[in-house]
Design a protein around this motif. Structure first.
Motif, PDB file in Angstrom:
ATOM      1  N   THR A  64       0.830  -1.208   0.000  1.00 27.02           N
ATOM      2  CA  THR A  64       0.000   0.000   0.000  1.00 27.02           C
ATOM      3  C   THR A  64       0.861   1.253   0.000  1.00 27.02           C
ATOM      4  OG1 THR A  64      -1.806  -1.121   1.159  1.00 27.02           O
ATOM      5  CG2 THR A  64      -1.750   1.277   1.290  1.00 27.02           C
ATOM      6  N   VAL A  65       1.928   1.240   0.783  1.00 29.10           N
ATOM      7  CA  VAL A  65       2.835   2.391   0.843  1.00 29.10           C
ATOM      8  C   VAL A  65       3.474   2.632  -0.522  1.00 29.10           C
ATOM      9  CG1 VAL A  65       4.954   3.285   1.852  1.00 29.10           C
ATOM     10  CG2 VAL A  65       3.299   2.120   3.297  1.00 29.10           C
ATOM     11  N   GLY A  66       3.861   1.550  -1.198  1.00 25.02           N
ATOM     12  CA  GLY A  66       4.469   1.676  -2.519  1.00 25.02           C
ATOM     13  C   GLY A  66       3.522   2.300  -3.531  1.00 25.02           C
ATOM     14  N   LYS A  67       2.279   1.845  -3.529  1.00 22.58           N
ATOM     15  CA  LYS A  67       1.284   2.389  -4.459  1.00 22.58           C
ATOM     16  C   LYS A  67       1.005   3.861  -4.166  1.00 22.58           C
ATOM     17  CE  LYS A  67      -1.054  -2.031  -5.232  1.00 22.58           C
ATOM     18  NZ  LYS A  67      -0.532  -2.241  -6.587  1.00 22.58           N
ATOM     19  N   LYS A  68       0.933   4.208  -2.877  1.00 25.17           N
ATOM     20  CA  LYS A  68       0.702   5.608  -2.505  1.00 25.17           C
ATOM     21  C   LYS A  68       1.885   6.482  -2.917  1.00 25.17           C
ATOM     22  CE  LYS A  68      -2.514   5.044   1.360  1.00 25.17           C
ATOM     23  NZ  LYS A  68      -2.761   5.287   2.811  1.00 25.17           N
ATOM     24  N   THR A  69       3.101   5.931  -2.831  1.00 28.50           N
ATOM     25  CA  THR A  69       4.288   6.679  -3.244  1.00 28.50           C
ATOM     26  C   THR A  69       4.284   6.919  -4.748  1.00 28.50           C
ATOM     27  OG1 THR A  69       5.576   5.741  -1.409  1.00 28.50           O
ATOM     28  CG2 THR A  69       6.808   6.700  -3.251  1.00 28.50           C
ATOM     29  N   VAL A  70       3.951   5.867  -5.509  1.00 30.25           N
ATOM     30  CA  VAL A  70       3.856   6.004  -6.970  1.00 30.25           C
ATOM     31  C   VAL A  70       2.805   7.040  -7.324  1.00 30.25           C
ATOM     32  CG1 VAL A  70       3.151   4.825  -9.087  1.00 30.25           C
ATOM     33  CG2 VAL A  70       4.681   3.687  -7.484  1.00 30.25           C
ATOM     34  N   MET A  71       1.682   6.991  -6.631  1.00 27.53           N
ATOM     35  CA  MET A  71       0.593   7.930  -6.873  1.00 27.53           C
ATOM     36  C   MET A  71       1.032   9.367  -6.565  1.00 27.53           C
ATOM     37  SD  MET A  71      -3.267   7.570  -5.435  1.00 27.53           S
ATOM     38  CE  MET A  71      -4.585   8.642  -6.004  1.00 27.53           C
ATOM     39  N   ALA A  72       1.779   9.544  -5.481  1.00 28.92           N
ATOM     40  CA  ALA A  72       2.234  10.878  -5.085  1.00 28.92           C
ATOM     41  C   ALA A  72       3.256  11.438  -6.071  1.00 28.92           C
ATOM     42  CB  ALA A  72       2.839  10.825  -3.689  1.00 28.92           C
ATOM     43  N   VAL A  73       4.250  10.643  -6.426  1.00 29.02           N
ATOM     44  CA  VAL A  73       5.309  11.106  -7.335  1.00 29.02           C
ATOM     45  C   VAL A  73       4.740  11.415  -8.721  1.00 29.02           C
ATOM     46  CG1 VAL A  73       7.445  10.454  -8.510  1.00 29.02           C
ATOM     47  CG2 VAL A  73       7.142   9.912  -6.094  1.00 29.02           C
ATOM     48  N   SER A  74       3.902  10.516  -9.240  1.00 27.88           N
ATOM     49  CA  SER A  74       3.303  10.741 -10.564  1.00 27.88           C
ATOM     50  C   SER A  74       2.398  11.971 -10.540  1.00 27.88           C
ATOM     51  CB  SER A  74       2.513   9.513 -11.020  1.00 27.88           C
ATOM     52  OG  SER A  74       1.483   9.181 -10.089  1.00 27.88           O
ATOM     53  N   ALA A  94       3.612  19.653 -11.953  1.00 32.72           N
ATOM     54  CA  ALA A  94       4.665  20.502 -12.513  1.00 32.72           C
ATOM     55  C   ALA A  94       4.358  20.825 -13.979  1.00 32.72           C
ATOM     56  CB  ALA A  94       6.019  19.811 -12.392  1.00 32.72           C
ATOM     57  N   TYR A  95       3.895  19.811 -14.710  1.00 34.35           N
ATOM     58  CA  TYR A  95       3.531  20.038 -16.112  1.00 34.35           C
ATOM     59  C   TYR A  95       2.375  21.018 -16.232  1.00 34.35           C
ATOM     60  CZ  TYR A  95       1.166  19.281 -20.531  1.00 34.35           C
ATOM     61  OH  TYR A  95       0.529  19.490 -21.730  1.00 34.35           O
ATOM     62  N   LEU A  96       1.384  20.884 -15.363  1.00 35.35           N
ATOM     63  CA  LEU A  96       0.211  21.756 -15.417  1.00 35.35           C
ATOM     64  C   LEU A  96       0.577  23.214 -15.181  1.00 35.35           C
ATOM     65  CD1 LEU A  96      -2.393  19.556 -13.518  1.00 35.35           C
ATOM     66  CD2 LEU A  96      -2.498  20.224 -15.929  1.00 35.35           C
ATOM     67  N   VAL A  97       1.515  23.468 -14.272  1.00 33.70           N
ATOM     68  CA  VAL A  97       1.954  24.841 -14.017  1.00 33.70           C
ATOM     69  C   VAL A  97       2.576  25.432 -15.278  1.00 33.70           C
ATOM     70  CG1 VAL A  97       3.566  26.285 -12.711  1.00 33.70           C
ATOM     71  CG2 VAL A  97       2.275  24.486 -11.542  1.00 33.70           C
ATOM     72  N   VAL A  98       3.467  24.674 -15.911  1.00 29.23           N
ATOM     73  CA  VAL A  98       4.118  25.142 -17.148  1.00 29.23           C
ATOM     74  C   VAL A  98       3.094  25.303 -18.258  1.00 29.23           C
ATOM     75  CG1 VAL A  98       5.826  24.571 -18.910  1.00 29.23           C
ATOM     76  CG2 VAL A  98       6.316  24.095 -16.505  1.00 29.23           C
ATOM     77  N   HIS A  99       2.183  24.350 -18.366  1.00 31.16           N
ATOM     78  CA  HIS A  99       1.158  24.374 -19.412  1.00 31.16           C
ATOM     79  C   HIS A  99       0.237  25.581 -19.259  1.00 31.16           C
ATOM     80  CE1 HIS A  99      -1.343  22.942 -22.564  1.00 31.16           C
ATOM     81  NE2 HIS A  99      -2.341  22.521 -21.801  1.00 31.16           N
ATOM     82  N   MET A 100      -0.133  25.901 -18.028  1.00 29.51           N
ATOM     83  CA  MET A 100      -0.999  27.057 -17.796  1.00 29.51           C
ATOM     84  C   MET A 100      -0.298  28.355 -18.196  1.00 29.51           C
ATOM     85  SD  MET A 100      -2.277  28.762 -14.239  1.00 29.51           S
ATOM     86  CE  MET A 100      -0.619  29.437 -14.092  1.00 29.51           C
ATOM     87  N   ILE A 101       0.979  28.483 -17.831  1.00 29.84           N
ATOM     88  CA  ILE A 101       1.727  29.687 -18.192  1.00 29.84           C
ATOM     89  C   ILE A 101       1.785  29.834 -19.710  1.00 29.84           C
ATOM     90  CG2 ILE A 101       4.006  30.782 -18.140  1.00 29.84           C
ATOM     91  CD1 ILE A 101       4.414  29.458 -15.386  1.00 29.84           C
ATOM     92  N   THR A 151      12.048  16.444 -28.091  1.00 32.19           N
ATOM     93  CA  THR A 151      11.853  16.849 -26.703  1.00 32.19           C
ATOM     94  C   THR A 151      10.372  16.822 -26.336  1.00 32.19           C
ATOM     95  OG1 THR A 151      13.808  18.269 -26.809  1.00 32.19           O
ATOM     96  CG2 THR A 151      12.243  18.682 -25.017  1.00 32.19           C
ATOM     97  N   LEU A 152       9.531  17.295 -27.262  1.00 37.56           N
ATOM     98  CA  LEU A 152       8.085  17.297 -27.022  1.00 37.56           C
ATOM     99  C   LEU A 152       7.559  15.881 -26.829  1.00 37.56           C
ATOM    100  CD1 LEU A 152       5.470  18.931 -26.862  1.00 37.56           C
ATOM    101  CD2 LEU A 152       5.272  18.744 -29.349  1.00 37.56           C
ATOM    102  N   TRP A 153       8.040  14.957 -27.662  1.00 35.06           N
ATOM    103  CA  TRP A 153       7.600  13.568 -27.533  1.00 35.06           C
ATOM    104  C   TRP A 153       8.124  12.934 -26.240  1.00 35.06           C
ATOM    105  CZ3 TRP A 153       3.802  10.943 -29.365  1.00 35.06           C
ATOM    106  CH2 TRP A 153       3.219  11.327 -30.578  1.00 35.06           C
ATOM    107  N   LEU A 166       4.624  12.015 -19.447  1.00 32.36           N
ATOM    108  CA  LEU A 166       3.277  12.310 -18.973  1.00 32.36           C
ATOM    109  C   LEU A 166       2.356  11.098 -19.075  1.00 32.36           C
ATOM    110  CD1 LEU A 166       2.629  15.914 -20.357  1.00 32.36           C
ATOM    111  CD2 LEU A 166       2.757  15.207 -17.964  1.00 32.36           C
ATOM    112  N   VAL A 167       2.463  10.360 -20.174  1.00 31.32           N
ATOM    113  CA  VAL A 167       1.634   9.163 -20.331  1.00 31.32           C
ATOM    114  C   VAL A 167       1.954   8.153 -19.242  1.00 31.32           C
ATOM    115  CG1 VAL A 167       1.205   7.137 -21.783  1.00 31.32           C
ATOM    116  CG2 VAL A 167       1.231   9.409 -22.811  1.00 31.32           C
ATOM    117  N   VAL A 168       3.245   7.946 -18.977  1.00 31.46           N
ATOM    118  CA  VAL A 168       3.659   7.020 -17.917  1.00 31.46           C
ATOM    119  C   VAL A 168       3.126   7.495 -16.568  1.00 31.46           C
ATOM    120  CG1 VAL A 168       5.634   6.088 -16.643  1.00 31.46           C
ATOM    121  CG2 VAL A 168       5.711   6.228 -19.143  1.00 31.46           C
ATOM    122  N   ALA A 169       3.208   8.810 -16.316  1.00 30.81           N
ATOM    123  CA  ALA A 169       2.727   9.367 -15.043  1.00 30.81           C
ATOM    124  C   ALA A 169       1.221   9.187 -14.903  1.00 30.81           C
ATOM    125  CB  ALA A 169       3.102  10.843 -14.952  1.00 30.81           C
TER     126      ALA A 169
END
Length: 223
Positions: free
Chosen positions: A9-19, A25-32, A64-66, A72-75
Motif C-alpha cells: 500500500t505504501v508503494g502504491k501511494k508513493t507512486v501515486m504521489a510522485v506521478s 509541474a507540467y500543469l503549471v508550465v502548461h498554464m503559463i 523533446t516534445l515527444w 506524462l503518459v507514464v505518469a
C-alpha cells in the motif's frame, strides 16, 4: 524489490504521489504557456512552434516534445492504476458499512475518485480536439493553435467541458497535493498549515489560469 514495493500500500501511494507531482509541474508550465494567448496569435503560435524545436540541434525536431509526452503518459497511467488498485483494496478491506459514521470529509476528498474519472475523460477529449483535431469544431488547422483554441471555445459545449474539467482539476489538486506531501514524509504538525495553504493557492491559481482562456474567448478579449 520493485514488485514488493509496488504490491504494498505504501508503494502504491508513493507512486501515486510522485506521478501526481510530475503532472502538477507540467500543469503549471502548461498554464503559463496557455496564457500567452492573451498576447495575440503571433505570440501564441510562435510559442507552440518553439515547443517542437526545444533542444535543437542536439535533439531532433519534436523529440523533446515527444519525450515530455511519454513521461506524462507514464505518469498518468501510473497515477490512475495505483489510484484504482488502492480504491479496490480499500473496498475489500471494509465490505460492510461502518457502524458509526465517519466524520464528514471535505468536498474535494469525497470527489477525488469521480474527479479522476472526469479528468481522464477530459484528457482524451482534449487530445482529440486540439492535438489530433479528430473531434475539433470549425475545421482543424495544423500549425495554427491560436485559431484552433478560439474555434473550440466558440462553442457552448467546448466551454462547458473545459470549465467543468478545470473545476474538477482544482478540487483534485487541493486534496492531492496535501496527500502527496503526507505520503512523501513532508508533512508534520508544524508544516501542515503551510502545506494546506500551498495546496489551496495552487488549486486556485491553476483553476483560474486555465479557465481564463475560454472566458477570454467568450468575452471577445481573445478573438
Amino acid at each position: 524489490m520493485a514488485r514488493t514495493v509496488w504490491d504494498s500500500t505504501v508503494g502504491k501511494k508513493t507512486v501515486m504521489a510522485v506521478s501526481g507531482l510530475i503532472m502538477l509541474a507540467y500543469l503549471v508550465v502548461h498554464m503559463i504557456g496557455n496564457l500567452k494567448i492573451f498576447f495575440g496569435a503571433g505570440e501564441f503560435n510562435h510559442y507552440a512552434h518553439w515547443l517542437r524545436t526545444v533542444g535543437e540541434p542536439f535533439m531532433h525536431y519534436e523529440w523533446t516534445l515527444w519525450l515530455v509526452r511519454i513521461v506524462l503518459v507514464v505518469a498518468v497511467v501510473a497515477h490512475a492504476t495505483s489510484a484504482y488498485q488502492l480504491s479496490r483494496r480499500d473496498i475489500r478491506a471494509r465490505p460492510s458499512k461502518y457502524v458509526h459514521k465517519k466524520p464528514r470529509a471535505s468536498y474535494a476528498t469525497r470527489t477525488m475518485r469521480w474527479g479522476g474519472i472526469i479528468l481522464g475523460l477530459f484528457i482524451v477529449w482534449h487530445i482529440l480536439d486540439l492535438t489530433t483535431g479528430t473531434v475539433h469544431s470549425g475545421g482543424f488547422q495544423e500549425g495554427h493553435p491560436y485559431q484552433n483554441v478560439v474555434d473550440t471555445f466558440s462553442t457552448w459545449y467546448g466551454n462547458v467541458i473545459y470549465i467543468v474539467a478545470m473545476l474538477a482539476l482544482g478540487l483534485h489538486i487541493r486534496h492531492g497535493f496535501w496527500s502527496a506531501a503526507q505520503t512523501l514524509g513532508a508533512g508534520s504538525r508544524t508544516r501542515d498549515r503551510a502545506l494546506k495553504a500551498t495546496a489551496d493557492i495552487l488549486a486556485l491559481l491553476l483553476t483560474v489560469g486555465f479557465i481564463a482562456v475560454p472566458v477570454g474567448v467568450m468575452t471577445g478579449l481573445v478573438s
